[in-house]
Design a protein around this motif. Structure first.
Motif, PDB file in Angstrom:
ATOM      1  N   HIS A  41       0.484  -1.188   0.153  1.00 40.11           N
ATOM      2  CA  HIS A  41      -0.055   0.085  -0.036  1.00 40.11           C
ATOM      3  C   HIS A  41       0.913   1.689   0.124  1.00 40.11           C
ATOM      4  N   ALA A  42       0.958   2.177  -1.293  1.00 42.48           N
ATOM      5  CA  ALA A  42       1.724   2.809  -1.222  1.00 42.48           C
ATOM      6  C   ALA A  42       1.144   4.392  -1.319  1.00 42.48           C
ATOM      7  N   SER A  43      -0.128   4.212  -1.653  1.00 40.79           N
ATOM      8  CA  SER A  43      -0.427   5.275  -2.767  1.00 40.79           C
ATOM      9  C   SER A  43      -2.460   4.912  -2.002  1.00 40.79           C
ATOM     10  N   PHE A  44      -3.213   6.805  -1.509  1.00 40.55           N
ATOM     11  CA  PHE A  44      -4.420   6.229  -1.968  1.00 40.55           C
ATOM     12  C   PHE A  44      -5.866   6.005  -2.798  1.00 40.55           C
ATOM     13  N   LEU A  45      -4.257   5.399  -3.899  1.00 39.08           N
ATOM     14  CA  LEU A  45      -5.366   4.565  -5.235  1.00 39.08           C
ATOM     15  C   LEU A  45      -5.132   3.323  -4.920  1.00 39.08           C
ATOM     16  N   ASP A  46      -4.369   2.561  -4.398  1.00 37.27           N
ATOM     17  CA  ASP A  46      -4.620   1.442  -4.105  1.00 37.27           C
ATOM     18  C   ASP A  46      -5.696   0.673  -4.000  1.00 37.27           C
ATOM     19  N   PRO A  47      -6.681   0.906  -3.594  1.00 37.38           N
ATOM     20  CA  PRO A  47      -7.486   0.731  -3.181  1.00 37.38           C
ATOM     21  C   PRO A  47      -8.619   0.604  -4.605  1.00 37.38           C
ATOM     22  N   VAL A  48      -8.555   1.401  -5.352  1.00 38.46           N
ATOM     23  CA  VAL A  48      -9.682   1.854  -6.547  1.00 38.46           C
ATOM     24  C   VAL A  48      -8.241   0.471  -6.874  1.00 38.46           C
ATOM     25  N   VAL A  49      -7.099   1.238  -7.333  1.00 37.74           N
ATOM     26  CA  VAL A  49      -6.659  -0.497  -8.502  1.00 37.74           C
ATOM     27  C   VAL A  49      -6.801  -1.235  -8.073  1.00 37.74           C
ATOM     28  N   LEU A  50      -6.741  -1.584  -7.117  1.00 42.33           N
ATOM     29  CA  LEU A  50      -7.072  -3.494  -6.654  1.00 42.33           C
ATOM     30  C   LEU A  50      -8.658  -3.519  -7.035  1.00 42.33           C
ATOM     31  N   GLY A  51      -9.805  -3.266  -6.847  1.00 41.83           N
ATOM     32  CA  GLY A  51     -11.218  -3.072  -7.101  1.00 41.83           C
ATOM     33  C   GLY A  51     -11.312  -3.227  -8.678  1.00 41.83           C
ATOM     34  N   VAL A  52     -10.579  -2.734  -9.405  1.00 44.80           N
ATOM     35  CA  VAL A  52     -10.162  -2.367 -11.007  1.00 44.80           C
ATOM     36  C   VAL A  52      -9.814  -4.211 -11.164  1.00 44.80           C
ATOM     37  N   ALA A  53      -8.927  -4.015 -10.343  1.00 44.96           N
ATOM     38  CA  ALA A  53      -7.413  -5.739 -11.249  1.00 44.96           C
ATOM     39  C   ALA A  53      -8.941  -6.862 -10.906  1.00 44.96           C
ATOM     40  N   CYS A  54      -9.243  -7.158  -9.832  1.00 46.95           N
ATOM     41  CA  CYS A  54      -9.978  -7.823  -9.040  1.00 46.95           C
ATOM     42  C   CYS A  54     -11.121  -8.591  -9.817  1.00 46.95           C
ATOM     43  N   PRO A  55     -11.264  -9.474 -10.579  1.00 45.45           N
ATOM     44  CA  PRO A  55     -12.580  -9.742 -10.939  1.00 45.45           C
ATOM     45  C   PRO A  55     -13.252  -9.470 -10.126  1.00 45.45           C
ATOM     46  N   ARG A  56     -13.191 -10.034  -9.360  1.00 48.65           N
ATOM     47  CA  ARG A  56     -14.886  -9.910  -8.224  1.00 48.65           C
ATOM     48  C   ARG A  56     -15.111  -8.919  -7.429  1.00 48.65           C
ATOM     49  N   LEU A  57     -15.502  -8.616  -6.961  1.00 50.95           N
ATOM     50  CA  LEU A  57     -16.199  -7.613  -6.023  1.00 50.95           C
ATOM     51  C   LEU A  57     -15.055  -7.723  -4.633  1.00 50.95           C
ATOM     52  N   LEU A  58     -14.875  -6.264  -4.157  1.00 52.19           N
ATOM     53  CA  LEU A  58     -13.685  -6.543  -2.502  1.00 52.19           C
ATOM     54  C   LEU A  58     -14.746  -5.530  -1.654  1.00 52.19           C
ATOM     55  N   ASN A  59     -14.337  -5.800  -0.483  1.00 52.89           N
ATOM     56  CA  ASN A  59     -14.486  -5.477   0.752  1.00 52.89           C
ATOM     57  C   ASN A  59     -13.109  -4.496   0.691  1.00 52.89           C
ATOM     58  N   PHE A  60     -12.969  -3.692   1.691  1.00 55.38           N
ATOM     59  CA  PHE A  60     -12.060  -3.301   1.965  1.00 55.38           C
ATOM     60  C   PHE A  60     -11.686  -2.377   3.902  1.00 55.38           C
ATOM     61  N   MET A  61     -10.691  -2.344   4.480  1.00 55.14           N
ATOM     62  CA  MET A  61     -10.615  -2.308   5.354  1.00 55.14           C
ATOM     63  C   MET A  61     -10.233  -0.900   5.755  1.00 55.14           C
ATOM     64  N   ALA A  62     -10.817  -0.356   5.901  1.00 55.65           N
ATOM     65  CA  ALA A  62      -9.810   0.968   6.298  1.00 55.65           C
ATOM     66  C   ALA A  62     -10.036   2.269   7.019  1.00 55.65           C
ATOM     67  N   ARG A  63      -8.761   3.636   7.264  1.00 49.58           N
ATOM     68  CA  ARG A  63      -9.059   3.423   8.709  1.00 49.58           C
ATOM     69  C   ARG A  63     -10.096   4.340   9.192  1.00 49.58           C
TER      70      ARG A  63
END
Length: 166
Positions: A41-63
């Motif tokens: 995790h190096a950027s605030f963009l990472d959750p969005v990038v992973l959401g696009v890259a992964c073929p399935r829907l994702l859940n995220f733990m966030a601060r």
């Protein structure tokens, strides 16, 4: 998660054009059942990038303090995020993570607990191993390269930069 389904194709188009997003290893994501996607995790963009890259829907733990930001807090909740109090044994967040995994959801975890300088993972937090052991969900390691060049630690604006997800 309806909002997630609507915004995901738009985010994918943006990522492919602006970041020339390249994804390798999508076939490593299980087709069914819960799974943990553990990434650097190096950027605030990472959750969005992973959401696009992964073929399935994702859940995220966030601060947790992100949820107190007007509009943004409601938005991230609508796209599958839930709060986590860092540097604290947040039992409620762990239970929520286990609940979402038990409902065959994908869960993004950033093992180091926050963004790192330079994009390489440093020291993993102990909660990640606990969630993995308790849920028995497969852990899929991921590596994002280039997101820190697109939106670094102190950057104010997003810049075009090649991003690869492995």
């Amino acid at each position: 998660m309806m909002l997630y389904r609507i915004l995901r194709p738009l985010a994918a188009m943006f990522a492919k054009i602006f970041f020339r997003l390249e994804v390798k290893g999508r076939d490593n994501i299980p087709r069914t059942g819960g799974f943990i996607l553990a990434s650097n995790h190096a950027s605030f963009l990472d959750p969005v990038v992973l959401g696009v890259a992964c073929p399935r829907l994702l859940n995220f733990m966030a601060r947790h303090d992100l949820f107190s930001i007007p509009i943004f807090g409601a938005f991230i909740r609508k796209v599958g995020a839930f709060p986590l109090k860092r540097n604290y044994a947040d039992i409620a967040s762990i239970k929520e993570a286990l609940r979402r995994l038990s409902k065959a959801g994908g869960l993004v975890l950033f093992p180091e607990g926050s963004r790192t300088f330079g994009g390489l993972a440093e020291r993993a937090e102990p909660g990640v191993g606990f969630i993995a052991a308790k849920s028995r969900a497969p852990v899929i390691p991921a590596f994002i390269n280039g997101s820190n060049r697109a939106l670094g630690h102190r950057a104010r604006f997003i810049r075009p930069a090649k991003i690869k997800v492995y």
